[in-house]
Design a protein around this motif. Structure first.
Motif, PDB file in Angstrom:
ATOM      1  N   LYS A   1       0.833  -1.201   0.000  1.00 49.71           N
ATOM      2  CA  LYS A   1       0.000   0.000   0.000  1.00 49.71           C
ATOM      3  C   LYS A   1       0.870   1.254   0.000  1.00 49.71           C
ATOM      4  O   LYS A   1       0.868   2.008  -0.945  1.00 49.71           O
ATOM      5  CB  LYS A   1      -0.952  -0.006   1.180  1.00 49.71           C
ATOM      6  N   TYR A   2       1.628   1.479   1.089  1.00 48.49           N
ATOM      7  CA  TYR A   2       2.497   2.654   1.109  1.00 48.49           C
ATOM      8  C   TYR A   2       3.595   2.499   2.153  1.00 48.49           C
ATOM      9  O   TYR A   2       3.515   1.686   3.063  1.00 48.49           O
ATOM     10  CB  TYR A   2       1.708   3.943   1.363  1.00 48.49           C
ATOM     11  N   ILE A   3       4.608   3.329   1.993  1.00 48.76           N
ATOM     12  CA  ILE A   3       5.677   3.487   2.971  1.00 48.76           C
ATOM     13  C   ILE A   3       5.754   4.981   3.249  1.00 48.76           C
ATOM     14  O   ILE A   3       5.749   5.787   2.315  1.00 48.76           O
ATOM     15  CB  ILE A   3       7.033   2.997   2.431  1.00 48.76           C
ATOM     16  N   SER A   4       5.808   5.348   4.523  1.00 46.78           N
ATOM     17  CA  SER A   4       5.949   6.768   4.830  1.00 46.78           C
ATOM     18  C   SER A   4       6.850   6.945   6.045  1.00 46.78           C
ATOM     19  O   SER A   4       7.045   6.022   6.839  1.00 46.78           O
ATOM     20  CB  SER A   4       4.584   7.404   5.092  1.00 46.78           C
ATOM     21  N   TYR A   5       7.413   8.144   6.153  1.00 49.99           N
ATOM     22  CA  TYR A   5       8.215   8.498   7.318  1.00 49.99           C
ATOM     23  C   TYR A   5       7.340   9.293   8.268  1.00 49.99           C
ATOM     24  O   TYR A   5       6.657  10.237   7.862  1.00 49.99           O
ATOM     25  CB  TYR A   5       9.442   9.313   6.916  1.00 49.99           C
ATOM     26  N   VAL A   6       7.336   8.897   9.534  1.00 49.73           N
ATOM     27  CA  VAL A   6       6.526   9.558  10.544  1.00 49.73           C
ATOM     28  C   VAL A   6       7.458  10.399  11.404  1.00 49.73           C
ATOM     29  O   VAL A   6       8.428   9.888  11.964  1.00 49.73           O
ATOM     30  CB  VAL A   6       5.773   8.517  11.408  1.00 49.73           C
ATOM     31  N   VAL A   7       7.167  11.689  11.478  1.00 53.26           N
ATOM     32  CA  VAL A   7       8.013  12.586  12.274  1.00 53.26           C
ATOM     33  C   VAL A   7       7.288  13.124  13.501  1.00 53.26           C
ATOM     34  O   VAL A   7       7.898  13.758  14.350  1.00 53.26           O
ATOM     35  CB  VAL A   7       8.555  13.760  11.425  1.00 53.26           C
ATOM     36  N   ASP A   8       5.980  12.863  13.595  1.00 52.00           N
ATOM     37  CA  ASP A   8       5.214  13.319  14.747  1.00 52.00           C
ATOM     38  C   ASP A   8       4.189  12.238  15.103  1.00 52.00           C
ATOM     39  O   ASP A   8       3.380  11.854  14.268  1.00 52.00           O
ATOM     40  CB  ASP A   8       4.504  14.634  14.411  1.00 52.00           C
ATOM     41  N   HIS A   9       4.263  11.732  16.318  1.00 50.12           N
ATOM     42  CA  HIS A   9       3.333  10.693  16.758  1.00 50.12           C
ATOM     43  C   HIS A   9       3.141  10.834  18.260  1.00 50.12           C
ATOM     44  O   HIS A   9       4.102  11.032  18.997  1.00 50.12           O
ATOM     45  CB  HIS A   9       3.886   9.307  16.419  1.00 50.12           C
ATOM     46  N   LYS A  10       1.889  10.730  18.724  1.00 47.51           N
ATOM     47  CA  LYS A  10       1.607  10.923  20.150  1.00 47.51           C
ATOM     48  C   LYS A  10       2.093   9.772  21.020  1.00 47.51           C
ATOM     49  O   LYS A  10       2.460   9.980  22.168  1.00 47.51           O
ATOM     50  CB  LYS A  10       0.113  11.121  20.360  1.00 47.51           C
ATOM     51  N   LEU A  11       2.069   8.543  20.495  1.00 53.14           N
ATOM     52  CA  LEU A  11       2.353   7.383  21.331  1.00 53.14           C
ATOM     53  C   LEU A  11       3.682   6.697  21.049  1.00 53.14           C
ATOM     54  O   LEU A  11       4.214   6.018  21.916  1.00 53.14           O
ATOM     55  CB  LEU A  11       1.223   6.355  21.177  1.00 53.14           C
ATOM     56  N   LEU A  12       4.201   6.840  19.839  1.00 48.25           N
ATOM     57  CA  LEU A  12       5.428   6.133  19.462  1.00 48.25           C
ATOM     58  C   LEU A  12       6.585   7.114  19.319  1.00 48.25           C
ATOM     59  O   LEU A  12       6.392   8.257  18.924  1.00 48.25           O
ATOM     60  CB  LEU A  12       5.228   5.395  18.134  1.00 48.25           C
ATOM     61  N   PRO A  13       7.804   6.652  19.652  1.00 46.02           N
ATOM     62  CA  PRO A  13       8.973   7.539  19.495  1.00 46.02           C
ATOM     63  C   PRO A  13       9.240   7.795  18.014  1.00 46.02           C
ATOM     64  O   PRO A  13       9.125   6.897  17.189  1.00 46.02           O
ATOM     65  CB  PRO A  13      10.109   6.741  20.136  1.00 46.02           C
ATOM     66  N   VAL A  14       9.564   9.005  17.669  1.00 48.71           N
ATOM     67  CA  VAL A  14       9.827   9.369  16.279  1.00 48.71           C
ATOM     68  C   VAL A  14      11.290   9.778  16.134  1.00 48.71           C
ATOM     69  O   VAL A  14      11.939  10.103  17.123  1.00 48.71           O
ATOM     70  CB  VAL A  14       8.890  10.513  15.818  1.00 48.71           C
ATOM     71  N   PRO A  15      11.867   9.760  14.950  1.00 45.77           N
ATOM     72  CA  PRO A  15      11.237   9.417  13.679  1.00 45.77           C
ATOM     73  C   PRO A  15      11.103   7.900  13.516  1.00 45.77           C
ATOM     74  O   PRO A  15      11.830   7.137  14.143  1.00 45.77           O
ATOM     75  CB  PRO A  15      12.216   9.973  12.641  1.00 45.77           C
ATOM     76  N   LEU A  16      10.170   7.505  12.667  1.00 41.14           N
ATOM     77  CA  LEU A  16      10.029   6.091  12.334  1.00 41.14           C
ATOM     78  C   LEU A  16       9.458   5.938  10.939  1.00 41.14           C
ATOM     79  O   LEU A  16       8.989   6.888  10.335  1.00 41.14           O
ATOM     80  CB  LEU A  16       9.175   5.346  13.360  1.00 41.14           C
ATOM     81  N   THR A  17       9.565   4.718  10.446  1.00 36.51           N
ATOM     82  CA  THR A  17       9.058   4.393   9.119  1.00 36.51           C
ATOM     83  C   THR A  17       7.799   3.564   9.289  1.00 36.51           C
ATOM     84  O   THR A  17       7.775   2.623  10.077  1.00 36.51           O
ATOM     85  CB  THR A  17      10.107   3.592   8.319  1.00 36.51           C
ATOM     86  N   GLU A  18       6.758   3.938   8.558  1.00 39.96           N
ATOM     87  CA  GLU A  18       5.493   3.203   8.587  1.00 39.96           C
ATOM     88  C   GLU A  18       5.350   2.449   7.263  1.00 39.96           C
ATOM     89  O   GLU A  18       5.489   3.032   6.199  1.00 39.96           O
ATOM     90  CB  GLU A  18       4.328   4.180   8.744  1.00 39.96           C
ATOM     91  N   VAL A  19       5.117   1.143   7.347  1.00 47.06           N
ATOM     92  CA  VAL A  19       4.930   0.307   6.159  1.00 47.06           C
ATOM     93  C   VAL A  19       3.538  -0.297   6.246  1.00 47.06           C
ATOM     94  O   VAL A  19       3.191  -0.905   7.254  1.00 47.06           O
ATOM     95  CB  VAL A  19       5.994  -0.815   6.090  1.00 47.06           C
ATOM     96  N   CYS A  20       2.735  -0.117   5.190  1.00 51.64           N
ATOM     97  CA  CYS A  20       1.349  -0.577   5.225  1.00 51.64           C
ATOM     98  C   CYS A  20       1.058  -1.512   4.053  1.00 51.64           C
ATOM     99  O   CYS A  20       1.484  -1.254   2.926  1.00 51.64           O
ATOM    100  CB  CYS A  20       0.397   0.619   5.177  1.00 51.64           C
ATOM    101  N   HIS A  21       0.370  -2.594   4.345  1.00 51.19           N
ATOM    102  CA  HIS A  21      -0.129  -3.535   3.335  1.00 51.19           C
ATOM    103  C   HIS A  21      -1.645  -3.621   3.456  1.00 51.19           C
ATOM    104  O   HIS A  21      -2.175  -3.633   4.566  1.00 51.19           O
ATOM    105  CB  HIS A  21       0.420  -4.951   3.577  1.00 51.19           C
TER     106      HIS A  21
END
Length: 90
Positions: A40-60
């Motif tokens: 589906k997509y890959i994105s970089y997350v730079v702001d998240h309330k619950l998880l430490p950032v930065p991180l990479t989000e991979v979705c199927h």
């Protein structure tokens, strides 16, 4: 930020491997043998309330008989270690 095809394949493969490691008994609502995972997509997350950032989000997308029934996401820290996963069924 542009991802190389090799890096995209790596991230999507990590998502598939993580999903395949889920025990079928943990997913009572679906028959894993009927399911296909579609990139589906890959994105970089730079702001998240619950998880430490930065991180990479991979979705199927989760697909059975050409119908999307949900999605599977993994979140990776900068060293590509999975720190969270989400399985969502519609």
């Amino acid at each position: 930020m542009e991802l190389s095809d090799l890096k995209k394949k790596y991230f999507y493969s990590l998502g598939i491997a993580a999903y395949n490691s889920i025990e079928p008994s943990e997913i009572e609502d679906i028959d894993k043998s009927l399911l296909m995972l579609q990139q589906k997509y890959i994105s970089y997350v730079v702001d998240h309330k619950l998880l430490p950032v930065p991180l990479t989000e991979v979705c199927h997308d989760l697909i059975i008989e050409d119908k999307i029934i949900g999605y599977y996401k993994i979140y990776l820290d900068p060293t590509n270690i999975i720190i969270e996963e989400i399985l969502f069924l519609y």
